[in-house]
Write a protein that holds these residues in place. Structure first.
Motif, short mmCIF file in Angstrom:
data_model
loop_
_atom_site.label_atom_id
_atom_site.label_comp_id
_atom_site.label_asym_id
_atom_site.label_seq_id
_atom_site.Cartn_x
_atom_site.Cartn_y
_atom_site.Cartn_z
N SER A 84 0.81 -1.23 0.15
CA SER A 84 -0.10 0.09 0.01
C SER A 84 0.97 1.26 -0.08
O SER A 84 1.82 1.24 0.78
CB SER A 84 -0.80 0.04 1.24
OG SER A 84 -1.78 -1.28 1.19
N GLY A 85 0.63 2.16 -0.77
CA GLY A 85 1.11 3.35 -0.96
C GLY A 85 2.47 3.38 -1.50
O GLY A 85 3.43 4.31 -1.37
N ALA A 86 2.79 2.14 -2.39
CA ALA A 86 4.14 1.97 -2.94
C ALA A 86 4.69 3.14 -3.75
O ALA A 86 5.82 3.57 -3.73
CB ALA A 86 4.06 0.68 -4.01
N ALA A 87 3.91 3.76 -4.54
CA ALA A 87 4.15 4.93 -5.46
C ALA A 87 4.41 5.99 -4.78
O ALA A 87 5.57 6.75 -5.14
CB ALA A 87 2.99 5.35 -6.33
N HIS A 88 4.20 6.32 -3.45
CA HIS A 88 4.92 7.48 -2.56
C HIS A 88 5.59 6.98 -1.40
O HIS A 88 5.88 7.76 -0.33
CB HIS A 88 3.75 8.18 -1.98
CG HIS A 88 2.89 8.83 -2.92
ND1 HIS A 88 1.67 8.28 -3.65
CD2 HIS A 88 2.95 10.17 -3.66
CE1 HIS A 88 1.09 9.11 -4.52
NE2 HIS A 88 1.89 10.01 -4.62
N SER A 89 6.28 5.78 -1.44
CA SER A 89 6.90 5.25 -0.37
C SER A 89 8.74 5.11 -0.84
O SER A 89 8.97 4.89 -2.00
CB SER A 89 6.64 4.01 -0.09
OG SER A 89 5.43 3.85 0.60
N LYS A 90 9.42 5.63 -0.10
CA LYS A 90 11.09 5.64 -0.32
C LYS A 90 11.78 4.25 0.19
O LYS A 90 12.61 3.87 -0.44
CB LYS A 90 11.64 6.59 0.33
CG LYS A 90 13.06 6.94 -0.02
CD LYS A 90 13.86 8.19 0.67
CE LYS A 90 15.27 8.33 0.36
NZ LYS A 90 15.63 9.49 0.99
N TYR A 91 11.13 3.69 0.97
CA TYR A 91 11.70 2.09 1.56
C TYR A 91 10.37 1.25 1.46
O TYR A 91 9.25 1.68 1.54
CB TYR A 91 12.18 2.56 3.12
CG TYR A 91 13.40 3.10 2.87
CD1 TYR A 91 14.79 2.46 3.07
CD2 TYR A 91 13.47 4.73 3.16
CE1 TYR A 91 15.87 3.40 2.92
CE2 TYR A 91 14.45 5.35 3.01
CZ TYR A 91 15.72 4.70 3.09
OH TYR A 91 16.99 5.44 2.88
N LYS A 92 10.94 -0.08 1.69
CA LYS A 92 9.93 -1.04 1.82
C LYS A 92 10.27 -1.79 3.13
O LYS A 92 11.75 -2.04 3.20
CB LYS A 92 9.92 -2.02 0.85
CG LYS A 92 9.11 -3.27 1.09
CD LYS A 92 8.59 -4.11 -0.22
CE LYS A 92 8.19 -5.47 0.09
NZ LYS A 92 6.96 -5.32 0.85
N LEU A 93 9.39 -2.26 3.81
CA LEU A 93 9.66 -3.50 5.09
C LEU A 93 9.27 -4.62 4.16
O LEU A 93 7.89 -4.83 4.15
CB LEU A 93 8.76 -3.24 6.32
CG LEU A 93 9.05 -3.79 7.40
CD1 LEU A 93 10.60 -3.57 7.92
CD2 LEU A 93 8.05 -3.41 8.45
N VAL A 125 14.39 -2.11 3.18
CA VAL A 125 15.18 -2.03 1.78
C VAL A 125 14.82 -0.56 1.01
O VAL A 125 13.61 -0.12 1.17
CB VAL A 125 14.98 -3.26 0.97
CG1 VAL A 125 15.57 -4.33 1.55
CG2 VAL A 125 13.62 -3.46 0.36
N PRO A 126 15.51 -0.02 0.09
CA PRO A 126 15.01 1.09 -0.59
C PRO A 126 14.08 0.75 -1.41
O PRO A 126 14.32 -0.49 -2.20
CB PRO A 126 16.40 1.53 -1.26
CG PRO A 126 17.35 1.13 -0.34
CD PRO A 126 17.05 -0.27 0.19
N MET A 127 12.70 1.29 -1.86
CA MET A 127 12.00 0.90 -2.80
C MET A 127 12.60 0.75 -4.29
O MET A 127 12.30 0.00 -5.07
CB MET A 127 11.04 1.92 -2.71
CG MET A 127 9.75 1.59 -3.61
SD MET A 127 8.95 0.13 -3.16
CE MET A 127 7.95 0.64 -1.78
#
Length: 393
Positions: free
Chosen positions: A142-151, A170-172
């Motif tokens: 959710s919100g991947a387009a506006h996220s800088k990182y991913k858990l 990790v960096p998106m």
């Protein structure tokens, strides 16, 4: 790094309430384009919404659970997709606050940073000197387009010993996003899939999931902060409850706006508000929404008070937190069903917000963390003296 003066609970709730007209304006565009609008995200950034679960030393607000409920309600009144993504970002920001402090120095260099992520386990992380090489694919970002990182959560394959579930930050930009978010509800959340292909992740950015659930955190600076003195189940329940109440309140607002200016077709009722069936619908829905908020306030009080005192959570309290995570969506979805059903056939047009709210609240009840049957079963097992049937408690 410099701490900032956090706005008061009432101020943050006011800022969120001020966003409602804008979020409502953009909601149809977001559904059609399957992502949040830049305008909505920028407005929420300016309001400080994304700093609420960032540590104060980075300029965050370290907001408590009751503040999240209040703000979540207002965002849910505005748009369900925005409220859903914000709740997800609050959870992942809190999660990163449990990682080693040097990882937080990187991630929270921007106090408004947004982190996509899920708890769903997928893929593998094969041990290599200094880290893991991760391969896998994760849905519902959710919100991947506006996220800088991913858990992400994956299965660590060590050189020796048994595989073990871990979380990694990790960096998106190191992931491949897959445009597969073609759904019937919560379309605006932009919850696309993400894939890792031979991605090296330093061990500093990896934590064992067993450590999370046992309260063994990597951060030294956050361990005594009230915001982090809660199990994951408590943090999740407090982060997510408000959005559901807000969506139900939005449906109520539309309901009361219409019943005074529309008849009931094929009857003598010139105003829907005069019909006894309308009175029953209104009362039943209002009580369900009130009951949902009562559960939300109870879990928020538990999170906040235990955060201040450092008191341990019992197994029953943890299971209750999971139960609230299912009960609030269940009650609010039932309330919205009543309200939407009372508004007749005109409410099925795609530009009508009530039909979207109805689909969105029902979709939340299908989420793995909110599924009422699963959460009620867990709570009932613990109440009956049995062991939990999940690690997530």
């Amino acid at each position: 790094m410099q701490a900032t003066q956090a706005p008061q609970r009432t101020e943050l709730a006011r800022r969120a309430a001020d966003l409602v007209p804008l979020l409502r304006k953009n909601s149809l565009w977001q559904e059609q384009n399957r992502r949040l609008s830049d305008e909505s995200v920028e407005a929420m950034t300016a309001a400080g919404i994304f700093r609420m679960r960032t540590p104060a030393r980075y300029g965050g607000y370290e907001s408590d659970a009751h503040t999240m409920v209040d703000v979540g309600i207002e965002l849910g009144r505005g748009d369900g997709a925005c409220a859903f993504d914000v709740a997800a970002w609050w959870i992942t920001s809190w999660n990163v606050g449990l990682f080693p402090d040097e990882v937080q120095d990187e991630v929270f260099a921007d106090p408004d940073t947004r982190i996509a992520g899920t708890l769903a386990l997928n893929g593998t992380g094969v041990a290599r000197p200094g880290g893991l090489v991760v391969n896998g694919q994760w849905a519902f970002n959710s919100g991947a387009a506006h996220s800088k990182y991913k858990l992400l959560s994956t299965l660590m394959i060590p050189a020796e010993g048994a595989p073990e579930p871990v979380m990694a930050v990790v960096p998106m930009k190191s992931l491949r996003l897959i445009d597969d978010w073609e759904v019937s509800a919560l379309s605006g959340t932009g919850s696309v899939s993400a894939a890792a292909e031979d991605l090296f992740v330093p061990m500093s950015h990896v934590m064992r999931i067993a450590a999370f659930t046992a309260g063994e955190y990597g951060s030294k600076l956050n361990i005594d902060l009230p915001m982090f003195r809660a199990p994951l189940v408590g943090a999740v329940a407090a982060s997510t409850a408000g959005k559901m109440i807000g969506m139900a309140r939005a449906a109520s607002e539309h309901f009361y706006d219409r019943i005074n200016r529309r008849p009931i077709a094929n009857t003598t009722y010139e105003r829907q508000a005069d019909a006894p069936i309308t009175h029953l619908q209104a009362a039943d829905a209002a009580l369900k929404i009130d009951e949902a908020e009562g559960h939300a306030r109870r879990i928020a009080t538990m999170v906040d008070e235990k955060g201040l005192t450092g008191q341990e959570w019992t197994l029953q309290e943890r299971a209750f937190a999971r139960a609230v995570g299912g009960r609030v969506p269940q009650l609010t979805a039932e309330a919205v069903d009543l309200l939407a059903g009372g508004l007749g056939a005109s409410s099925i047009y795609l530009n009508d917000p009530v039909q979207r709210i109805r689909r969105d609240v029902r979709a939340v009840t299908l989420h793995a963390l909110h599924l009422p049957t699963t959460t009620l079963e867990l709570y009932g097992r613990v109440l009956c003296g049995l062991e939990p049937n999940t690690f997530f408690v």
